[in-house]
Design an enzyme around this catalytic site. Structure first.
Site, PDB file in Angstrom:
ATOM      1  N   ASP A  13       0.843  -1.181   0.000  1.00 25.83           N
ATOM      2  CA  ASP A  13       0.000   0.000   0.000  1.00 25.83           C
ATOM      3  C   ASP A  13       0.884   1.238   0.000  1.00 25.83           C
ATOM      4  O   ASP A  13       2.075   1.173   0.287  1.00 25.83           O
ATOM      5  CB  ASP A  13      -0.873  -0.014   1.270  1.00 25.83           C
ATOM      6  CG  ASP A  13      -1.831   1.155   1.294  1.00 25.83           C
ATOM      7  OD1 ASP A  13      -2.529   1.365   0.292  1.00 25.83           O
ATOM      8  OD2 ASP A  13      -1.873   1.898   2.301  1.00 25.83           O
ATOM      9  N   SER A  14       0.263   2.386  -0.268  1.00 25.94           N
ATOM     10  CA  SER A  14       0.999   3.636  -0.240  1.00 25.94           C
ATOM     11  C   SER A  14       1.326   4.061   1.193  1.00 25.94           C
ATOM     12  O   SER A  14       2.128   4.962   1.394  1.00 25.94           O
ATOM     13  CB  SER A  14       0.168   4.726  -0.916  1.00 25.94           C
ATOM     14  OG  SER A  14      -1.102   4.802  -0.289  1.00 25.94           O
ATOM     15  N   TYR A  45      -0.452   8.754  -2.418  1.00 21.95           N
ATOM     16  CA  TYR A  45      -0.275   8.520  -3.846  1.00 21.95           C
ATOM     17  C   TYR A  45      -1.445   9.102  -4.649  1.00 21.95           C
ATOM     18  O   TYR A  45      -1.300   9.401  -5.835  1.00 21.95           O
ATOM     19  CB  TYR A  45      -0.239   7.017  -4.136  1.00 21.95           C
ATOM     20  CG  TYR A  45       1.064   6.302  -3.834  1.00 21.95           C
ATOM     21  CD1 TYR A  45       2.030   6.842  -3.002  1.00 21.95           C
ATOM     22  CD2 TYR A  45       1.298   5.052  -4.397  1.00 21.95           C
ATOM     23  CE1 TYR A  45       3.210   6.151  -2.731  1.00 21.95           C
ATOM     24  CE2 TYR A  45       2.472   4.368  -4.141  1.00 21.95           C
ATOM     25  CZ  TYR A  45       3.421   4.909  -3.311  1.00 21.95           C
ATOM     26  OH  TYR A  45       4.578   4.223  -3.053  1.00 21.95           O
ATOM     27  N   GLY A  46      -2.583   9.212  -3.986  1.00 21.76           N
ATOM     28  CA  GLY A  46      -3.845   9.533  -4.680  1.00 21.76           C
ATOM     29  C   GLY A  46      -3.877  10.869  -5.383  1.00 21.76           C
ATOM     30  O   GLY A  46      -4.739  11.124  -6.221  1.00 21.76           O
ATOM     31  N   CYS A  76      -3.754  -0.999  -2.255  1.00 19.51           N
ATOM     32  CA  CYS A  76      -3.992   0.415  -2.549  1.00 19.51           C
ATOM     33  C   CYS A  76      -4.808   0.559  -3.839  1.00 19.51           C
ATOM     34  O   CYS A  76      -4.379   0.116  -4.912  1.00 19.51           O
ATOM     35  CB  CYS A  76      -2.641   1.100  -2.713  1.00 19.51           C
ATOM     36  SG  CYS A  76      -2.754   2.812  -3.198  1.00 19.51           S
ATOM     37  N   THR A  78      -5.375   3.214  -5.518  1.00 23.58           N
ATOM     38  CA  THR A  78      -4.716   4.117  -6.454  1.00 23.58           C
ATOM     39  C   THR A  78      -3.680   3.363  -7.294  1.00 23.58           C
ATOM     40  O   THR A  78      -3.620   3.510  -8.513  1.00 23.58           O
ATOM     41  CB  THR A  78      -4.059   5.279  -5.671  1.00 23.58           C
ATOM     42  OG1 THR A  78      -5.075   5.963  -4.936  1.00 23.58           O
ATOM     43  CG2 THR A  78      -3.351   6.249  -6.582  1.00 23.58           C
ATOM     44  N   GLU A 155      -6.878   9.616   8.677  1.00 20.60           N
ATOM     45  CA  GLU A 155      -5.592   9.487   9.381  1.00 20.60           C
ATOM     46  C   GLU A 155      -5.604  10.311  10.669  1.00 20.60           C
ATOM     47  O   GLU A 155      -4.916   9.998  11.630  1.00 20.60           O
ATOM     48  CB  GLU A 155      -4.435   9.885   8.461  1.00 20.60           C
ATOM     49  CG  GLU A 155      -4.356   8.921   7.294  1.00 20.60           C
ATOM     50  CD  GLU A 155      -2.959   8.616   6.801  1.00 20.60           C
ATOM     51  OE1 GLU A 155      -2.007   9.274   7.230  1.00 20.60           O
ATOM     52  OE2 GLU A 155      -2.844   7.708   5.949  1.00 20.60           O
ATOM     53  N   CYS A 187     -11.215   3.089  -1.796  1.00 19.63           N
ATOM     54  CA  CYS A 187      -9.970   3.600  -1.211  1.00 19.63           C
ATOM     55  C   CYS A 187      -9.771   2.872   0.109  1.00 19.63           C
ATOM     56  O   CYS A 187     -10.746   2.602   0.833  1.00 19.63           O
ATOM     57  CB  CYS A 187     -10.084   5.106  -0.979  1.00 19.63           C
ATOM     58  SG  CYS A 187      -8.710   5.804  -0.042  1.00 19.63           S
ATOM     59  N   THR A 188      -8.514   2.573   0.405  1.00 19.30           N
ATOM     60  CA  THR A 188      -8.201   1.813   1.623  1.00 19.30           C
ATOM     61  C   THR A 188      -8.736   2.453   2.906  1.00 19.30           C
ATOM     62  O   THR A 188      -9.018   1.761   3.870  1.00 19.30           O
ATOM     63  CB  THR A 188      -6.670   1.713   1.769  1.00 19.30           C
ATOM     64  OG1 THR A 188      -6.114   3.015   1.540  1.00 19.30           O
ATOM     65  CG2 THR A 188      -6.093   0.721   0.809  1.00 19.30           C
ATOM     66  N   HIS A 189      -8.830   3.783   2.906  1.00 14.83           N
ATOM     67  CA  HIS A 189      -9.199   4.474   4.139  1.00 14.83           C
ATOM     68  C   HIS A 189     -10.702   4.504   4.409  1.00 14.83           C
ATOM     69  O   HIS A 189     -11.131   4.719   5.534  1.00 14.83           O
ATOM     70  CB  HIS A 189      -8.695   5.922   4.093  1.00 14.83           C
ATOM     71  CG  HIS A 189      -7.217   6.057   4.225  1.00 14.83           C
ATOM     72  ND1 HIS A 189      -6.338   5.456   3.344  1.00 14.83           N
ATOM     73  CD2 HIS A 189      -6.450   6.714   5.136  1.00 14.83           C
ATOM     74  CE1 HIS A 189      -5.101   5.752   3.702  1.00 14.83           C
ATOM     75  NE2 HIS A 189      -5.148   6.511   4.787  1.00 14.83           N
TER      76      HIS A 189
END
Ligand code: DGL
Length: 268
Positions: A13-14, A45-46, A76, A78, A155, A187-189
């Site tokens: 992942d980023s 990265y996005g 990721c 992205t 985050e 998106c991972t988040h």
């Protein structure tokens, strides 16, 4: 291909967000060893160019291949959206990525074929989700929206903060207006914003968690190719990051829902 089954799954992942995929993998494949790489020095990265993301993705792929993984998972969205080919070309083991996995679940579950997708600007601009969904069903209608502020808000731990709610309402206006029946969290988040997003979208809208979708695809492949770890003992988890291992550890535990094991610093 002869694959030793106790080799680890390489997840990358980023940064930290890919831990949502690791969390689902740990739940669905509890005996698999995992090696994770998070590019915490260069995240996010996005909002970067396709060329830069490809260059970074190639470096990470080479790093994990050297660790002798049996399978690569691009957590990721992205990187999956813009660098999948680069990664696949460099890899001599199977490569799975989140976009195809989520598109399959979206098509399986939609009733009205009206699907919303949210992600980083790079993911949405690449049109990768719309392409993956249309490959499975030409009649599906895809409505995409970039949500660049979600990554820093997550985050920060602002999962249900009034500011996050206000921003989400603004971003989601257009997909709500299209009356989508499913929303892909591309998106991972975003899985960490699920309760808030469900609240805004309404109970009837199906939220597709790309982390769960990814773990399900990985588990299907492992069973089909019979490459599951034969040792039913507690697995080994190693986390590599390119900067700030301590921050990764503290924030990472929120993403992972459990304590993080070994975190090691690497630089390319
Ligand atoms: N991991 C990225 C994704 O899933 C989000 C963070 C970033 O922008 O690097 O798209």
């Amino acid at each position: 291909m002869n694959i030793k089954t106790n080799r680890a799954i390489g997840v990358f992942d980023s940064g930290i967000g890919g831990l949502t995929v690791v969390r689902s993998l740990m739940e669905q494949l509890p005996f698999e060893n995992i090696i994770y790489f998070g590019d915490t020095a260069r995240v996010p990265y996005g909002i970067k160019s396709v060329e830069t993301i490809n260059r970074y993705a190639a470096q990470i792929t080479e790093f994990l291949i050297k660790k002798d993984v049996k399978l690569l998972i691009v957590a990721c969205n992205t990187m999956a959206a813009v660098a999948h080919q680069t990664i696949a070309d460099l890899s001599d083991v199977p490569v799975l990525e989140v976009i195809d996995a989520s598109a399959r679940i979206a098509i399986k579950n939609t009733r009205t074929k009206s699907i919303g997708v949210i992600g980083t600007p790079a993911t949405i601009n690449s049109n990768a989700y719309a392409r993956a969904i249309h490959l499975l069903d030409k009649k599906a209608k895809v409505f995409s929206q970039a949500c660049p502020l979600f990554v820093p808000l997550v985050e920060e731990g602002w999962f249900d903060h009034p500011a996050t709610k206000l921003i989400a309402q603004e971003y989601l206006k257009s997909v709500i207006a299209e009356q989508v029946d499913s929303l892909v969290l591309g998106c991972t988040h975003y899985p960490l914003l699920k309760p808030l997003l469900q609240d805004i979208m309404g109970k009837e809208v199906n939220l597709i968690d790309s982390a769960e979708a990814m773990a399900k695809t990985a588990s299907d492949l492992i069973n089909k190719q019979k490459i599951g770890n034969k040792k039913n003992s507690s697995p080994d988890y190693v986390f590599y990051v390119s900067d700030l291992p301590y921050r990764f550890q503290t924030i990472g535990e929120r993403f992972l829902g459990r304590t993080l094991g070994r975190v090691e610093l690497v630089s390319f």
